[in-house]
Design a protein around this motif. Structure first.
Motif, PDB file in Angstrom:
ATOM      1  N   TYR A 151      38.479  25.375  80.047  1.00  0.00           N
ATOM      2  CA  TYR A 151      37.659  25.868  78.940  1.00  0.00           C
ATOM      3  C   TYR A 151      36.188  25.951  79.324  1.00  0.00           C
ATOM      4  O   TYR A 151      35.424  26.667  78.693  1.00  0.00           O
ATOM      5  N   THR A 190      37.720  25.054  69.471  1.00  0.00           N
ATOM      6  CA  THR A 190      38.871  24.682  70.288  1.00  0.00           C
ATOM      7  C   THR A 190      38.482  23.603  71.287  1.00  0.00           C
ATOM      8  O   THR A 190      39.224  22.633  71.488  1.00  0.00           O
ATOM      9  N   THR A 219      39.961  19.776  71.209  1.00  0.00           N
ATOM     10  CA  THR A 219      40.654  19.264  72.391  1.00  0.00           C
ATOM     11  C   THR A 219      40.058  17.929  72.816  1.00  0.00           C
ATOM     12  O   THR A 219      40.787  16.993  73.155  1.00  0.00           O
ATOM     13  N   ASN A 233      48.280  20.825  71.437  1.00  0.00           N
ATOM     14  CA  ASN A 233      47.430  21.880  71.980  1.00  0.00           C
ATOM     15  C   ASN A 233      46.581  22.448  70.845  1.00  0.00           C
ATOM     16  O   ASN A 233      46.893  23.503  70.292  1.00  0.00           O
ATOM     17  N   GLU A 290      43.996  24.426  68.739  1.00  0.00           N
ATOM     18  CA  GLU A 290      43.352  25.716  68.961  1.00  0.00           C
ATOM     19  C   GLU A 290      42.838  26.248  67.629  1.00  0.00           C
ATOM     20  O   GLU A 290      43.549  26.249  66.633  1.00  0.00           O
ATOM     21  N   VAL A 291      41.606  26.693  67.637  1.00  0.00           N
ATOM     22  CA  VAL A 291      41.013  27.306  66.455  1.00  0.00           C
ATOM     23  C   VAL A 291      41.166  28.807  66.613  1.00  0.00           C
ATOM     24  O   VAL A 291      40.672  29.399  67.571  1.00  0.00           O
ATOM     25  N   LYS A 292      41.886  29.422  65.714  1.00  0.00           N
ATOM     26  CA  LYS A 292      42.145  30.870  65.802  1.00  0.00           C
ATOM     27  C   LYS A 292      40.987  31.693  65.252  1.00  0.00           C
ATOM     28  O   LYS A 292      40.634  32.717  65.799  1.00  0.00           O
TER      29      LYS A 292
END
Length: 66
Positions: free
Chosen positions: A24, A37, A41, A53, A55-57
């Protein structure tokens, strides 16, 4: 109290290692979803190694008023 601080510090360091291993940091996040994200994490810490896992969409930042 010092023990709790140590545990939290180790937890966040493990999360930072997970972010580094996922690559990242190779490219700068282009929007708030990328930054989110990375933050999730790091906060997930060791849970990243058991299948989590985060994750920000999508994220919507408030617009300044005029």
């Amino acid at each position: 109290m010092r023990f709790v601080t140590l545990i939290v510090l180790v937890w966040l360091i493990i999360g930072g290692v997970a972010v580094f291993q996922r690559g990242y940091f190779d490219s700068a996040p282009e929007n708030c979803a990328g930054i989110g994200t990375i933050a999730l994490t790091v906060v997930a810490g060791p849970l990243n190694y058991v299948g989590v896992n985060p994750e920000v969409k999508d994220c919507n930042l408030p617009e300044p008023s005029q």
